[in-house]
Design a protein around this motif. Structure first.
Motif, PDB file in Angstrom:
ATOM      1  N   HIS A 101      -4.813 -14.751  -8.059  1.00 32.73           N
ATOM      2  CA  HIS A 101      -4.683 -16.061  -7.413  1.00 32.73           C
ATOM      3  C   HIS A 101      -3.639 -16.892  -8.137  1.00 32.73           C
ATOM      4  O   HIS A 101      -3.641 -17.000  -9.362  1.00 32.73           O
ATOM      5  N   LEU A 102      -2.720 -17.479  -7.352  1.00 34.12           N
ATOM      6  CA  LEU A 102      -1.603 -18.245  -7.902  1.00 34.12           C
ATOM      7  C   LEU A 102      -1.786 -19.750  -7.783  1.00 34.12           C
ATOM      8  O   LEU A 102      -1.059 -20.504  -8.398  1.00 34.12           O
ATOM      9  N   GLY A 103      -2.698 -20.199  -6.949  1.00 29.31           N
ATOM     10  CA  GLY A 103      -2.903 -21.634  -6.777  1.00 29.31           C
ATOM     11  C   GLY A 103      -2.505 -22.082  -5.383  1.00 29.31           C
ATOM     12  O   GLY A 103      -2.102 -21.284  -4.543  1.00 29.31           O
ATOM     13  N   PRO A 104      -2.582 -23.375  -5.120  1.00 25.09           N
ATOM     14  CA  PRO A 104      -2.318 -23.896  -3.777  1.00 25.09           C
ATOM     15  C   PRO A 104      -0.824 -24.002  -3.475  1.00 25.09           C
ATOM     16  O   PRO A 104       0.011 -23.940  -4.368  1.00 25.09           O
ATOM     17  N   ASN A 105      -0.538 -24.163  -2.187  1.00 26.15           N
ATOM     18  CA  ASN A 105       0.839 -24.373  -1.738  1.00 26.15           C
ATOM     19  C   ASN A 105       1.403 -25.686  -2.251  1.00 26.15           C
ATOM     20  O   ASN A 105       0.665 -26.614  -2.574  1.00 26.15           O
ATOM     21  N   ARG A 142       0.824  -1.224   0.000  1.00 27.09           N
ATOM     22  CA  ARG A 142       0.000   0.000   0.000  1.00 27.09           C
ATOM     23  C   ARG A 142       0.851   1.265   0.000  1.00 27.09           C
ATOM     24  O   ARG A 142       0.491   2.259  -0.610  1.00 27.09           O
ATOM     25  N   SER A 143       1.989   1.226   0.704  1.00 23.66           N
ATOM     26  CA  SER A 143       2.848   2.411   0.797  1.00 23.66           C
ATOM     27  C   SER A 143       3.714   2.598  -0.448  1.00 23.66           C
ATOM     28  O   SER A 143       4.325   3.638  -0.613  1.00 23.66           O
ATOM     29  N   GLY A 144       3.807   1.565  -1.283  1.00 19.76           N
ATOM     30  CA  GLY A 144       4.646   1.646  -2.475  1.00 19.76           C
ATOM     31  C   GLY A 144       6.063   1.145  -2.257  1.00 19.76           C
ATOM     32  O   GLY A 144       6.874   1.134  -3.184  1.00 19.76           O
ATOM     33  N   ALA A 145       6.406   0.721  -1.033  1.00 18.04           N
ATOM     34  CA  ALA A 145       7.739   0.197  -0.766  1.00 18.04           C
ATOM     35  C   ALA A 145       7.956  -1.145  -1.475  1.00 18.04           C
ATOM     36  O   ALA A 145       9.074  -1.493  -1.818  1.00 18.04           O
ATOM     37  N   LEU A 146       6.874  -1.901  -1.665  1.00 17.36           N
ATOM     38  CA  LEU A 146       6.913  -3.151  -2.423  1.00 17.36           C
ATOM     39  C   LEU A 146       5.895  -3.044  -3.548  1.00 17.36           C
ATOM     40  O   LEU A 146       4.797  -2.536  -3.351  1.00 17.36           O
ATOM     41  N   ASN A 147       6.270  -3.537  -4.708  1.00 20.19           N
ATOM     42  CA  ASN A 147       5.335  -3.548  -5.832  1.00 20.19           C
ATOM     43  C   ASN A 147       4.400  -4.738  -5.771  1.00 20.19           C
ATOM     44  O   ASN A 147       3.264  -4.671  -6.236  1.00 20.19           O
ATOM     45  N   LEU A 148       4.876  -5.857  -5.225  1.00 15.02           N
ATOM     46  CA  LEU A 148       4.153  -7.120  -5.292  1.00 15.02           C
ATOM     47  C   LEU A 148       4.510  -7.948  -4.073  1.00 15.02           C
ATOM     48  O   LEU A 148       5.658  -7.959  -3.648  1.00 15.02           O
ATOM     49  N   ALA A 149       3.537  -8.633  -3.507  1.00 14.00           N
ATOM     50  CA  ALA A 149       3.797  -9.556  -2.405  1.00 14.00           C
ATOM     51  C   ALA A 149       2.968 -10.812  -2.624  1.00 14.00           C
ATOM     52  O   ALA A 149       1.850 -10.755  -3.123  1.00 14.00           O
ATOM     53  N   ALA A 172      -0.957 -13.117  -5.305  1.00 11.92           N
ATOM     54  CA  ALA A 172      -0.054 -11.976  -5.414  1.00 11.92           C
ATOM     55  C   ALA A 172      -0.904 -10.735  -5.209  1.00 11.92           C
ATOM     56  O   ALA A 172      -1.951 -10.577  -5.842  1.00 11.92           O
ATOM     57  N   ILE A 173      -0.467  -9.863  -4.303  1.00  8.07           N
ATOM     58  CA  ILE A 173      -1.198  -8.620  -4.068  1.00  8.07           C
ATOM     59  C   ILE A 173      -0.381  -7.456  -4.618  1.00  8.07           C
ATOM     60  O   ILE A 173       0.849  -7.499  -4.634  1.00  8.07           O
TER      61      ILE A 173
END
Length: 194
Positions: free
Chosen positions: A67-71, A47-54, A179-180
């Motif tokens: 959504h990436l799928g299951p573990n 949200r702050s922009g420090a990370l583009n993707l998590a 991925a958010i």
């Protein structure tokens, strides 16, 4: 992984993963700096922009996600002296007699494993809670301990026979990975490839 699970690296344009259970996506992230942290902290960093993707297992409802799928299936990573090499799988009931290193209680990996054991009426022998995956693997390499991780997290140690990795017979809390990111910006080509 750039940092231990309790920290969030302030790396611009970085990807991040939420906890040890999510290490199964680490091979996808080898082409970019990565960090590890708690899902809530990673959400704040995106949200702050420090990370583009998590990459997380749960996200706040208002944040954009893919959504990436299951573990990945989890494995019992053990010192070879525990005699698990060559086994097809190992059940939670067998782990009750082994000295187990688990992630700290506040992480989803710990909760999922303990919940799965409790649902089967089992009590695990948790020798120690270890907040660092490299430390847990190092301890299992040097002493008769075992831990539970995705097998891909210890591939090079298995290849050199420093530890064994035996699939866990039971499913422990299946989660979906996502991925958010901020929907206000476009994804980079690397992020779209993930």
């Amino acid at each position: 992984i750039a940092k231990d699970a309790g920290e969030v690296a302030r790396i611009p344009a970085a990807c991040a993963i939420a906890d040890a259970a999510l290490l199964s996506v680490a091979p996808l992230l080898e082409r970019t700096p990565t960090a590890a942290g708690f899902a809530r902290a990673l959400d704040d960093e995106v949200r702050s922009g420090a990370l583009n993707l998590a990459v997380v297992s749960r996200a706040q409802p208002e944040i954009a996600r893919i959504h990436l799928g299951p573990n990945e299936v989890l494995a019992v990573v053990a010192n070879p002296a525990l005699g698990l090499a060559g086994r097809q799988s190992i059940g939670l009931d067998e782990l009750c007699d082994m000295p187990l290193l688990l992630a700290p209680q506040h992480l989803s990996m710990h909760r999922a494993i303990v919940t799965a054991a409790r649902e089967r009426g089992l009590r695990l022998n948790v020798a120690m809670e270890v907040g660092s995956i490299p430390l847990a693997v190092a301890m299992a390499r040097r002493a008769p301990f075992c831990t539970i991780l995705p097998a891909s997290a210890v591939g090079r140690h298995v290849a050199t026979a420093d530890v064994t990795a035996t699939p866990l017979a039971e499913s422990v809390g299946p989660r979906s990975l996502m991925a958010i990111f901020l929907s206000e910006r476009s994804l980079s080509p690397l992020e779209r490839d993930l």
